[in-house]
Motif scaffolding. Structure first.
Motif, PDB file in Angstrom:
ATOM      1  N   LEU A  78     -12.441   9.135 -11.341  1.00  0.00           N
ATOM      2  CA  LEU A  78     -11.219   8.515 -11.201  1.00  0.00           C
ATOM      3  C   LEU A  78     -10.217   9.693 -11.616  1.00  0.00           C
ATOM      4  O   LEU A  78      -9.185   9.509 -11.010  1.00  0.00           O
ATOM      5  CB  LEU A  78     -11.190   7.519 -12.126  1.00  0.00           C
ATOM      6  N   GLY A  79     -10.698  10.461 -12.400  1.00  0.00           N
ATOM      7  CA  GLY A  79      -9.729  11.705 -12.608  1.00  0.00           C
ATOM      8  C   GLY A  79      -9.505  12.633 -11.314  1.00  0.00           C
ATOM      9  O   GLY A  79      -8.043  12.694 -11.079  1.00  0.00           O
ATOM     10  N   TYR A  80     -10.284  12.662 -10.355  1.00  0.00           N
ATOM     11  CA  TYR A  80     -10.201  13.429  -9.450  1.00  0.00           C
ATOM     12  C   TYR A  80      -9.311  12.401  -8.421  1.00  0.00           C
ATOM     13  O   TYR A  80      -8.615  12.939  -7.526  1.00  0.00           O
ATOM     14  CB  TYR A  80     -11.426  13.895  -8.594  1.00  0.00           C
ATOM     15  N   LEU A  81      -9.682  11.317  -8.173  1.00  0.00           N
ATOM     16  CA  LEU A  81      -8.862  10.339  -7.211  1.00  0.00           C
ATOM     17  C   LEU A  81      -7.447   9.960  -7.608  1.00  0.00           C
ATOM     18  O   LEU A  81      -6.565  10.311  -6.998  1.00  0.00           O
ATOM     19  CB  LEU A  81      -9.534   8.737  -7.377  1.00  0.00           C
ATOM     20  N   ARG A  82      -7.189  10.205  -9.101  1.00  0.00           N
ATOM     21  CA  ARG A  82      -5.718  10.106  -9.721  1.00  0.00           C
ATOM     22  C   ARG A  82      -5.008  11.028  -9.243  1.00  0.00           C
ATOM     23  O   ARG A  82      -3.906  11.246  -8.974  1.00  0.00           O
ATOM     24  CB  ARG A  82      -5.791   9.698 -11.126  1.00  0.00           C
ATOM     25  N   GLN A  83      -5.708  12.485  -9.314  1.00  0.00           N
ATOM     26  CA  GLN A  83      -5.102  13.588  -8.988  1.00  0.00           C
ATOM     27  C   GLN A  83      -4.455  13.628  -7.642  1.00  0.00           C
ATOM     28  O   GLN A  83      -3.406  14.345  -7.208  1.00  0.00           O
ATOM     29  CB  GLN A  83      -5.922  14.726  -9.016  1.00  0.00           C
ATOM     30  N   ILE A  84      -5.159  13.088  -6.485  1.00  0.00           N
ATOM     31  CA  ILE A  84      -4.780  13.316  -5.001  1.00  0.00           C
ATOM     32  C   ILE A  84      -3.753  11.943  -4.582  1.00  0.00           C
ATOM     33  O   ILE A  84      -3.451  11.876  -3.795  1.00  0.00           O
ATOM     34  CB  ILE A  84      -5.993  13.533  -4.150  1.00  0.00           C
ATOM     35  N   ARG A  85      -3.501  11.172  -5.692  1.00  0.00           N
ATOM     36  CA  ARG A  85      -2.654   9.949  -5.188  1.00  0.00           C
ATOM     37  C   ARG A  85      -1.116  10.155  -5.234  1.00  0.00           C
ATOM     38  O   ARG A  85      -0.401   9.700  -4.414  1.00  0.00           O
ATOM     39  CB  ARG A  85      -3.090   8.753  -6.296  1.00  0.00           C
ATOM     40  N   ARG A  86      -0.717  11.419  -5.816  1.00  0.00           N
ATOM     41  CA  ARG A  86       0.670  11.507  -6.106  1.00  0.00           C
ATOM     42  C   ARG A  86       1.531  11.566  -4.667  1.00  0.00           C
ATOM     43  O   ARG A  86       2.563  11.176  -4.416  1.00  0.00           O
ATOM     44  CB  ARG A  86       0.947  12.732  -6.889  1.00  0.00           C
ATOM     45  N   PRO A  87       0.998  12.655  -3.719  1.00  0.00           N
ATOM     46  CA  PRO A  87       1.516  12.560  -2.512  1.00  0.00           C
ATOM     47  C   PRO A  87       1.362  11.413  -1.681  1.00  0.00           C
ATOM     48  O   PRO A  87       1.999  11.265  -0.468  1.00  0.00           O
ATOM     49  CB  PRO A  87       1.018  13.892  -1.812  1.00  0.00           C
ATOM     50  N   ILE A  88       0.811  10.447  -1.849  1.00  0.00           N
ATOM     51  CA  ILE A  88       0.675   8.966  -1.045  1.00  0.00           C
ATOM     52  C   ILE A  88       1.716   8.256  -1.389  1.00  0.00           C
ATOM     53  O   ILE A  88       1.613   7.857  -2.305  1.00  0.00           O
ATOM     54  CB  ILE A  88      -1.020   8.578  -1.103  1.00  0.00           C
ATOM     55  N   HIS A  89       2.464   8.000  -0.377  1.00  0.00           N
ATOM     56  CA  HIS A  89       3.435   7.024  -0.379  1.00  0.00           C
ATOM     57  C   HIS A  89       2.941   5.466  -0.136  1.00  0.00           C
ATOM     58  O   HIS A  89       1.964   5.281   0.308  1.00  0.00           O
ATOM     59  CB  HIS A  89       4.525   7.278   0.715  1.00  0.00           C
ATOM     60  N   LYS A  90       3.624   4.659  -0.918  1.00  0.00           N
ATOM     61  CA  LYS A  90       3.081   3.014  -1.052  1.00  0.00           C
ATOM     62  C   LYS A  90       2.843   2.566   0.526  1.00  0.00           C
ATOM     63  O   LYS A  90       1.891   1.978   0.733  1.00  0.00           O
ATOM     64  CB  LYS A  90       3.982   2.262  -1.702  1.00  0.00           C
ATOM     65  N   ARG A  91       3.610   2.902   1.470  1.00  0.00           N
ATOM     66  CA  ARG A  91       3.697   2.353   2.609  1.00  0.00           C
ATOM     67  C   ARG A  91       2.659   3.372   3.835  1.00  0.00           C
ATOM     68  O   ARG A  91       2.816   2.864   4.830  1.00  0.00           O
ATOM     69  CB  ARG A  91       5.126   2.033   3.336  1.00  0.00           C
ATOM     70  N   THR A  92       2.272   4.303   3.221  1.00  0.00           N
ATOM     71  CA  THR A  92       1.532   5.080   4.189  1.00  0.00           C
ATOM     72  C   THR A  92       0.085   4.535   4.420  1.00  0.00           C
ATOM     73  O   THR A  92      -0.499   4.222   3.254  1.00  0.00           O
ATOM     74  CB  THR A  92       1.303   6.602   3.546  1.00  0.00           C
TER      75      THR A  92
END
Length: 287
Positions: free
Chosen positions: A231-245
Motif C-alpha cells: 500500500l505504501g507504493y500505491l499511496r505514493q502514486i495516487r497524488r496526481p490522480i484526480h477524483k474524476r479521472t
C-alpha cells in the motif's frame, strides 16, 4: 514464510519504445534539442506525475513530445509520463535523452501562474536548458543519462484482465485498506465478472467487491487473476490522480500492476508499473 515486493532487473529490461523514425542508438547517446512553449499548468502536471515516484528522471525528447521515465529508489515502481507535442503552443525537437531533477524545474513553476506560458530551449551542444516564464528566467545544466536505470516497456507484463474506475473510487479503496493492513490484494473474478480489493491485518479484514455495473469498464480474461501490492507504493502514486479521472488497472497473477490515466486535459498520459508482493518460500522450506 516472508513476503517482499519484486524489484525490476535493469540488466534485462528493454528500453522504452522509440518512435519509428528515431534511431535508438543515437537517441541514447546524443543530447536532444528542444524549442517549446507550453502552459505552466501542464508542465506542473507533468512534473507532479514524475516526482511522486522520484525526483530524478530521464527526459526523453522525441519529435512527437516529451516523456519522463522514472524509477523509484527501491526499483519497485516505474513510471512513464508523456506530454504530447499537440498539447504545447509550439514544439520543435530532435530526439535524445537527458537526466534532470523535477525540483529544479519546479523552482520556476512555483514563481509563476498556471496560466503563464513557459518557454523551454534545450541546446544539444552545451546541454543547457533555458527556461523563461512571466519574466522569470533560469538556465539549467543537464547531465547525460548514463546512470539512469532503464525503464522497461510497461506493456510487456502479462495483463489478461482490466478494470477501469474513477480515481476517487480507487483512492477510497486504498484509504480503507490502509486502516486494516499494509498490503492490498486485487483480483478480477472471471465467473462473477467483478473486481475485488481485499486487505487483511492481524485482527481486521476488508473485502471491497465492485461488480461490472459499479465500474467504468471491466474486461475479464479467461481465468481469474490476483496479485498483492504494498500500500505504501500505491499511496505514493495516487497524488496526481484526480477524483474524476478514469484510471485503468491492468492486472495479472503475481505480475506488476499497470496503472494508467490521462493528464493535462488529454494532452498527456501516465503509466505506472508497480511490482507485486511475492511470498518467499525459503524460510518455510527450512522449517
Amino acid at each position: 514464510m516472508s513476503t517482499g515486493s519484486q524489484t525490476y532487473d535493469d540488466s534485462s529490461a528493454p528500453a522504452s519504445v522509440q518512435p519509428d523514425d528515431v534511431d535508438t542508438d543515437t537517441a541514447e547517446t546524443e543530447c536532444p534539442t528542444l524549442t517549446a512553449a507550453v502552459s505552466v499548468g501542464r508542465v506542473q502536471r507533468f512534473l507532479d506525475a514524475i516526482r511522486t515516484v522520484n525526483d530524478e528522471f530521464q527526459l526523453e525528447v522525441t519529435p512527437d513530445g516529451m516523456i519522463g521515465n522514472v524509477v523509484n529508489d527501491s526499483r519497485t515502481t516505474m513510471g512513464s509520463v508523456r506530454l504530447d507535442a499537440s498539447g504545447c503552443e509550439s514544439y520543435q525537437a530532435t530526439a535524445g535523452k537527458i537526466t534532470i531533477q523535477t525540483s529544479r524545474l519546479r523552482e520556476v513553476t512555483r514563481m509563476t501562474s498556471n496560466r503563464d506560458v513557459m518557454r523551454l530551449t534545450l541546446d544539444g551542444d552545451s546541454q543547457t536548458l533555458d527556461i523563461e516564464a512571466d519574466g522569470v528566467e533560469c538556465s539549467l545544466q543537464m547531465s547525460d543519462s548514463g546512470q539512469m536505470p532503464s525503464v522497461s516497456e510497461l506493456g510487456e507484463a502479462d495483463h489478461p484482465s482490466v478494470c477501469v474506475l474513477e480515481g476517487g473510487e480507487l483512492k477510497r479503496i486504498m484509504k480503507a485498506a490502509g486502516h486494516v493492513a499494509t498490503e492490498v490484494g486485487f483480483r478480477i473474478e472471471h465467473t462473477c465478472e467483478r473486481f475485488v480489493a481485499e486487505a487483511e491485518g492481524d485482527s481486521d479484514r476488508l473485502v471491497a467487491p465492485r461488480e461490472a455495473d459499479d465500474v467504468e469498464e471491466l474486461l475479464v480474461g479467461a481465468v481469474p487473476v490476483a496479485s498483492t501490492f504494498d500500500l505504501g507504493y500505491l499511496r505514493q502514486i495516487r497524488r496526481p490522480i484526480h477524483k474524476r479521472t478514469e484510471v485503468t488497472l491492468a492486472l495479472g497473477t503475481d505480475s506488476p500492476l499497470l496503472v494508467a490515466f490521462d493528464i493535462a486535459d488529454g494532452a498527456g498520459h501516465v503509466e505506472y508499473s508497480i511490482a507485486p508482493v511475492v511470498a518467499d518460500d525459503g524460510e518455510e522450506s527450512d522449517e
